[in-house]
Design a protein around this motif. Structure first.
Motif, PDB file in Angstrom:
ATOM      1  N   TYR A 171       0.802  -1.231   0.000  1.00 25.31           N
ATOM      2  CA  TYR A 171       0.000   0.000   0.000  1.00 25.31           C
ATOM      3  C   TYR A 171       0.831   1.276   0.000  1.00 25.31           C
ATOM      4  CZ  TYR A 171      -3.959  -3.028   1.122  1.00 25.31           C
ATOM      5  OH  TYR A 171      -4.931  -4.004   1.086  1.00 25.31           O
ATOM      6  N   THR A 172       2.115   1.170   0.260  1.00 30.75           N
ATOM      7  CA  THR A 172       2.914   2.386   0.442  1.00 30.75           C
ATOM      8  C   THR A 172       3.890   2.669  -0.697  1.00 30.75           C
ATOM      9  OG1 THR A 172       4.459   1.089   1.809  1.00 30.75           O
ATOM     10  CG2 THR A 172       2.789   2.403   2.971  1.00 30.75           C
ATOM     11  N   ILE A 173       4.430   1.623  -1.341  1.00 33.51           N
ATOM     12  CA  ILE A 173       5.559   1.843  -2.260  1.00 33.51           C
ATOM     13  C   ILE A 173       5.179   2.603  -3.526  1.00 33.51           C
ATOM     14  CG2 ILE A 173       7.078   0.003  -1.488  1.00 33.51           C
ATOM     15  CD1 ILE A 173       5.867  -1.870  -3.408  1.00 33.51           C
ATOM     16  N   ALA A 174       3.937   2.469  -4.000  1.00 33.32           N
ATOM     17  CA  ALA A 174       3.550   3.158  -5.241  1.00 33.32           C
ATOM     18  C   ALA A 174       3.605   4.670  -5.076  1.00 33.32           C
ATOM     19  CB  ALA A 174       2.146   2.731  -5.655  1.00 33.32           C
ATOM     20  N   VAL A 175       3.342   5.152  -3.868  1.00 30.59           N
ATOM     21  CA  VAL A 175       3.390   6.590  -3.583  1.00 30.59           C
ATOM     22  C   VAL A 175       4.800   7.126  -3.830  1.00 30.59           C
ATOM     23  CG1 VAL A 175       3.277   8.263  -1.678  1.00 30.59           C
ATOM     24  CG2 VAL A 175       1.442   6.592  -1.993  1.00 30.59           C
ATOM     25  N   ASN A 176       5.817   6.369  -3.435  1.00 30.46           N
ATOM     26  CA  ASN A 176       7.202   6.780  -3.660  1.00 30.46           C
ATOM     27  C   ASN A 176       7.578   6.673  -5.132  1.00 30.46           C
ATOM     28  OD1 ASN A 176       6.920   5.495  -0.821  1.00 30.46           O
ATOM     29  ND2 ASN A 176       8.687   6.857  -0.637  1.00 30.46           N
ATOM     30  N   LEU A 177       7.110   5.625  -5.792  1.00 27.68           N
ATOM     31  CA  LEU A 177       7.398   5.476  -7.221  1.00 27.68           C
ATOM     32  C   LEU A 177       6.834   6.656  -8.009  1.00 27.68           C
ATOM     33  CD1 LEU A 177       6.668   1.648  -7.611  1.00 27.68           C
ATOM     34  CD2 LEU A 177       8.894   2.752  -7.935  1.00 27.68           C
ATOM     35  N   ALA A 178       5.668   7.156  -7.591  1.00 31.47           N
ATOM     36  CA  ALA A 178       5.024   8.280  -8.283  1.00 31.47           C
ATOM     37  C   ALA A 178       5.454   9.632  -7.724  1.00 31.47           C
ATOM     38  CB  ALA A 178       3.510   8.131  -8.191  1.00 31.47           C
ATOM     39  N   GLY A 179       6.146   9.646  -6.569  1.00 29.73           N
ATOM     40  CA  GLY A 179       6.595  10.904  -5.963  1.00 29.73           C
ATOM     41  C   GLY A 179       5.508  11.687  -5.266  1.00 29.73           C
ATOM     42  N   LEU A 180       4.402  11.032  -4.937  1.00 31.92           N
ATOM     43  CA  LEU A 180       3.235  11.705  -4.344  1.00 31.92           C
ATOM     44  C   LEU A 180       3.376  11.876  -2.836  1.00 31.92           C
ATOM     45  CD1 LEU A 180       0.555   9.642  -6.288  1.00 31.92           C
ATOM     46  CD2 LEU A 180       0.998  12.084  -6.624  1.00 31.92           C
ATOM     47  N   PRO A 181       2.598  12.786  -2.232  1.00 35.41           N
ATOM     48  CA  PRO A 181       2.540  12.874  -0.772  1.00 35.41           C
ATOM     49  C   PRO A 181       1.471  11.934  -0.211  1.00 35.41           C
ATOM     50  CG  PRO A 181       1.280  14.679  -1.701  1.00 35.41           C
ATOM     51  CD  PRO A 181       1.813  13.867  -2.864  1.00 35.41           C
ATOM     52  N   ALA A 182       1.681  11.458   1.011  1.00 35.66           N
ATOM     53  CA  ALA A 182       0.690  10.595   1.668  1.00 35.66           C
ATOM     54  C   ALA A 182       0.874  10.686   3.177  1.00 35.66           C
ATOM     55  CB  ALA A 182       0.843   9.143   1.197  1.00 35.66           C
ATOM     56  N   ILE A 183      -0.202  10.406   3.905  1.00 31.89           N
ATOM     57  CA  ILE A 183      -0.173  10.545   5.362  1.00 31.89           C
ATOM     58  C   ILE A 183      -0.826   9.331   6.013  1.00 31.89           C
ATOM     59  CG2 ILE A 183      -2.394  11.776   5.501  1.00 31.89           C
ATOM     60  CD1 ILE A 183      -1.060  13.620   7.620  1.00 31.89           C
ATOM     61  N   ASN A 184      -0.313   8.931   7.166  1.00 30.32           N
ATOM     62  CA  ASN A 184      -0.970   7.902   7.978  1.00 30.32           C
ATOM     63  C   ASN A 184      -1.660   8.566   9.159  1.00 30.32           C
ATOM     64  OD1 ASN A 184      -1.308   4.954   9.005  1.00 30.32           O
ATOM     65  ND2 ASN A 184      -0.521   6.071  10.772  1.00 30.32           N
ATOM     66  N   ALA A 185      -2.881   8.100   9.453  1.00 29.59           N
ATOM     67  CA  ALA A 185      -3.599   8.557  10.640  1.00 29.59           C
ATOM     68  C   ALA A 185      -4.067   7.342  11.424  1.00 29.59           C
ATOM     69  CB  ALA A 185      -4.799   9.400  10.244  1.00 29.59           C
ATOM     70  N   PRO A 186      -3.911   7.353  12.771  1.00 30.63           N
ATOM     71  CA  PRO A 186      -4.411   6.225  13.564  1.00 30.63           C
ATOM     72  C   PRO A 186      -5.938   6.209  13.583  1.00 30.63           C
ATOM     73  CG  PRO A 186      -3.485   7.943  14.997  1.00 30.63           C
ATOM     74  CD  PRO A 186      -3.245   8.373  13.587  1.00 30.63           C
ATOM     75  N   VAL A 187      -6.527   5.025  13.373  1.00 30.07           N
ATOM     76  CA  VAL A 187      -8.000   4.938  13.277  1.00 30.07           C
ATOM     77  C   VAL A 187      -8.589   3.807  14.129  1.00 30.07           C
ATOM     78  CG1 VAL A 187      -8.120   6.033  11.004  1.00 30.07           C
ATOM     79  CG2 VAL A 187      -7.813   3.555  11.142  1.00 30.07           C
ATOM     80  N   GLY A 188      -7.837   3.334  15.127  1.00 27.34           N
ATOM     81  CA  GLY A 188      -8.393   2.292  15.990  1.00 27.34           C
ATOM     82  C   GLY A 188      -7.408   1.166  16.228  1.00 27.34           C
ATOM     83  N   PHE A 189      -7.943   0.046  16.710  1.00 30.19           N
ATOM     84  CA  PHE A 189      -7.103  -1.073  17.135  1.00 30.19           C
ATOM     85  C   PHE A 189      -7.690  -2.390  16.664  1.00 30.19           C
ATOM     86  CE2 PHE A 189      -6.552   2.428  20.017  1.00 30.19           C
ATOM     87  CZ  PHE A 189      -5.177   2.483  20.218  1.00 30.19           C
ATOM     88  N   ASP A 190      -6.818  -3.406  16.553  1.00 30.02           N
ATOM     89  CA  ASP A 190      -7.309  -4.743  16.233  1.00 30.02           C
ATOM     90  C   ASP A 190      -7.636  -5.489  17.520  1.00 30.02           C
ATOM     91  OD1 ASP A 190      -4.922  -5.610  17.353  1.00 30.02           O
ATOM     92  OD2 ASP A 190      -4.149  -6.570  15.542  1.00 30.02           O
ATOM     93  N   LYS A 191      -7.960  -6.764  17.395  1.00 29.40           N
ATOM     94  CA  LYS A 191      -8.387  -7.560  18.567  1.00 29.40           C
ATOM     95  C   LYS A 191      -7.272  -7.717  19.598  1.00 29.40           C
ATOM     96  CE  LYS A 191      -7.501 -12.020  16.269  1.00 29.40           C
ATOM     97  NZ  LYS A 191      -6.750 -11.432  15.137  1.00 29.40           N
ATOM     98  N   ASP A 192      -6.016  -7.514  19.189  1.00 30.78           N
ATOM     99  CA  ASP A 192      -4.892  -7.606  20.126  1.00 30.78           C
ATOM    100  C   ASP A 192      -4.482  -6.242  20.691  1.00 30.78           C
ATOM    101  OD1 ASP A 192      -4.573 -10.416  19.777  1.00 30.78           O
ATOM    102  OD2 ASP A 192      -3.545 -10.051  17.869  1.00 30.78           O
ATOM    103  N   ASN A 193      -5.336  -5.226  20.488  1.00 33.10           N
ATOM    104  CA  ASN A 193      -5.073  -3.855  20.944  1.00 33.10           C
ATOM    105  C   ASN A 193      -3.831  -3.256  20.284  1.00 33.10           C
ATOM    106  OD1 ASN A 193      -5.934  -1.602  22.475  1.00 33.10           O
ATOM    107  ND2 ASN A 193      -4.292  -1.951  23.943  1.00 33.10           N
ATOM    108  N   LEU A 194      -3.603  -3.620  19.019  1.00 34.71           N
ATOM    109  CA  LEU A 194      -2.510  -3.041  18.241  1.00 34.71           C
ATOM    110  C   LEU A 194      -3.080  -2.002  17.281  1.00 34.71           C
ATOM    111  CD1 LEU A 194      -0.613  -6.352  17.416  1.00 34.71           C
ATOM    112  CD2 LEU A 194       0.165  -4.558  18.994  1.00 34.71           C
ATOM    113  N   PRO A 195      -2.390  -0.873  17.115  1.00 40.05           N
ATOM    114  CA  PRO A 195      -2.934   0.215  16.294  1.00 40.05           C
ATOM    115  C   PRO A 195      -3.102  -0.144  14.818  1.00 40.05           C
ATOM    116  CG  PRO A 195      -1.135   0.996  17.697  1.00 40.05           C
ATOM    117  CD  PRO A 195      -1.125  -0.490  17.773  1.00 40.05           C
ATOM    118  N   VAL A 196      -4.126   0.470  14.214  1.00 38.52           N
ATOM    119  CA  VAL A 196      -4.413   0.351  12.780  1.00 38.52           C
ATOM    120  C   VAL A 196      -4.324   1.749  12.173  1.00 38.52           C
ATOM    121  CG1 VAL A 196      -6.195  -0.191  11.056  1.00 38.52           C
ATOM    122  CG2 VAL A 196      -5.930  -1.647  13.092  1.00 38.52           C
TER     123      VAL A 196
END
Length: 492
Positions: free
Chosen positions: A428-453
């Motif tokens: 999900y991330t490498i194409a952004v670099n290949l194209a030179g585009l900007p992108a941002i990650n935002a935390p939106v919750g947790f999975d069943k093991d309480n790990l961030p998504v």
């Protein structure tokens, strides 16, 4: 004063401006936390306590004299890929374990000019090659949310110090997701700017046409403060673009969510290996954005299957070229008692580089070799252009594109993923670099093991303000970015 580490960057700047605490008190607070907690996380390679306190005292004096800037006296951690004058810069490698840079990277120099206080240099995958921060010569960094998990990579140390409240924000670099994926794994906000927006001068090169520095922090607002420092043209970097820089903090509410068209690539949500919990959290966050006025539009990104093979030809090819300078002659690691020049080259490189770096150098050298250059490297560059055109076509219909930042949450340390499994995690991330585009990650919750998504939003060229604004407004309506790991709650 025990909760200074819980303050946002804006609250820190206001506290310093109103003399609620001094830069020295703030710096001492963070240094105590590092001393108490970092051994469990292994995020810092070098702690520059003496220098930090001197910088803090200088910041306090400047503030008293009325010459302080907005961020004067705020502490920061730098990824150990940025050269720092008089301080060891290792890139996470044995090869550079003895390297003390004679100059500052532009990003570091800009931080000093802004009055930022450098707490130290933080761990990373060796030469930024990896997605787990396990390939570092200095040992694996641990994820503050679960110490048996990786923090992501390659900017894993940067993510871990912020998630454990061992620095209020940090610099990172992103060649194929190395800001966004660790931000996702550690519940942070991380921005990969447009290629050319942030100077690469003094940033140790992995793949020069893909590398880009950016901010990592808890919130979009915190990232905006650091972007105001990092962004801008630099005559020392020929790939730096001469283009006006926004005031990212002032523009945090500059993009209206009402009518904002968010592209949903159907190919991204049908990827094999996308965890159900990750998909659910990302879809919930998109529903929330829709409730806030955004319009979800299905788009086609037909080149998705080409991302991984294209990236893993171009990036190693550039790495094999960039890393040829580490030959045991001028600086860095040198083998003992070489028999001749060939022995010097072979042993210095085989002893100085770790397994993943050697693997990528070999792949890249093969792709650039005489009989295969056209078949592999040139063809990959042609496919890269098609990937870029695929995005530009989608941006004719939408303002931003949404995706997960990673198909899963944080891996277990020692999971021993095969190289191919690890590379597929970057889908999900490498194409952004290949194209030179900007992108941002935002935390939106947790999975069943309480790990961030994490949710990834991809923008068109030079749309960093828009991405920060969209995430900022989402964060005003949600509290995922305020959640803290148990280790971060420990008082100094």
């Amino acid at each position: 004063m025990t909760d200074l580490h819980r303050l946002s960057i804006r609250e820190l700047t206001e506290g310093l401006a109103n003399a609620k605490f001094s830069a020295r008190e703030l710096t001492e607070h963070y240094l105590k936390r590092i001393e108490k907690i970092d051994a469990q996380v292994n995020a810092y390679v070098t702690v520059t306590a003496e220098q930090a306190l001197a910088q803090a005292d200088a910041a306090d004096a400047l503030r008293q004299a009325g010459g302080a800037g907005v961020l004067t006296g705020v502490p920061i951690a730098h990824k150990d890929i940025f050269c720092t004058q008089g301080i060891k810069t290792t890139a996470g490698s044995k090869m550079l374990d003895n390297f003390i840079s004679p100059y500052d990277a532009t990003v570091v120099a800009k931080g000093k000019t802004a009055g930022l206080v450098t707490l130290g240099k933080v761990n990373m995958d060796e030469f930024a090659m990896g997605s787990t921060s396990e390939s570092s010569y200095f040992g694996a960094t641990k994820n503050p949310w679960a110490l048996d998990r990786v923090p992501g990579g390659s900017s894993g140390g940067s993510a871990a110090v912020v998630a454990a409240d061992l620095a209020p924000f940090a610099t990172g670099t992103d060649t194929g997701g190395s800001i966004r994926q660790p931000a996702s794994f550690c519940g942070l906000t991380g921005l990969k700017p447009t290629y050319g927006r942030v100077s690469r001068f003094g940033m140790i090169a992995y793949a020069s046409s893909l590398d880009q520095g950016g901010p990592m922090a808890r919130s979009a607002e915190d990232c905006a403060y650091l972007m105001n420092v990092m962004a801008g043209h630099d005559t020392k970097d020929s790939t730096s673009v001469e283009k006006d820089v926004d005031d990212y903090v002032a523009n945090l509410n500059g993009t209206s969510l009402k009518g904002l068209r968010i592209g949903i690539p159907k190919q991204y949500f049908n990827v094999a290996g996308l965890a159900a919990d990750v998909k659910a959290r990302v879809e919930e966050s998109l529903k929330k954005l829709e409730e806030m006025g955004a319009i979800l539009v299905e788009v086609d990104l037909n080149m998705t299957e080409a991302y991984v093979p294209t990236y893993y030809l171009i990036a190693p090819a550039e790495a094999s070229s960039n890393l040829s300078r580490y030959d045991g002659v001028r600086y860095g690691y040198r083998c003992e008692d070489p028999k001749d020049i060939l022995d010097l080259y072979k042993r210095s490189r085989s002893e100085g580089f770790g397994a993943e770096v050697q693997r990528r150098i070999l792949i890249g050298t093969y792709a650039l070799s005489a009989g295969y250059y056209d078949a592999y490297y040139v063809k990959a560059q042609k496919v890269r252009r098609l990937i870029q055109q695929d995005f530009l076509k989608a941006f004719e219909q939408v303002d931003v594109i949404a995706a997960p930042s990673a198909p899963t949450t944080a891996y277990r340390i020692g999971a021993n993923l095969s190289p191919v499994e690890m590379y597929l995690g970057d889908i999900y991330t490498i194409a952004v670099n290949l194209a030179g585009l900007p992108a941002i990650n935002a935390p939106v919750g947790f999975d069943k093991d309480n790990l961030p998504v994490g949710l990834q939003l991809i923008g068109n060229y030079w749309s960093e303000s828009q991405l920060l604004s969209v995430v900022h407004q989402y964060q005003q309506a949600t509290d995922w970015h305020t959640k803290r790991a148990a280790i971060a709650e420990e008082n100094a």
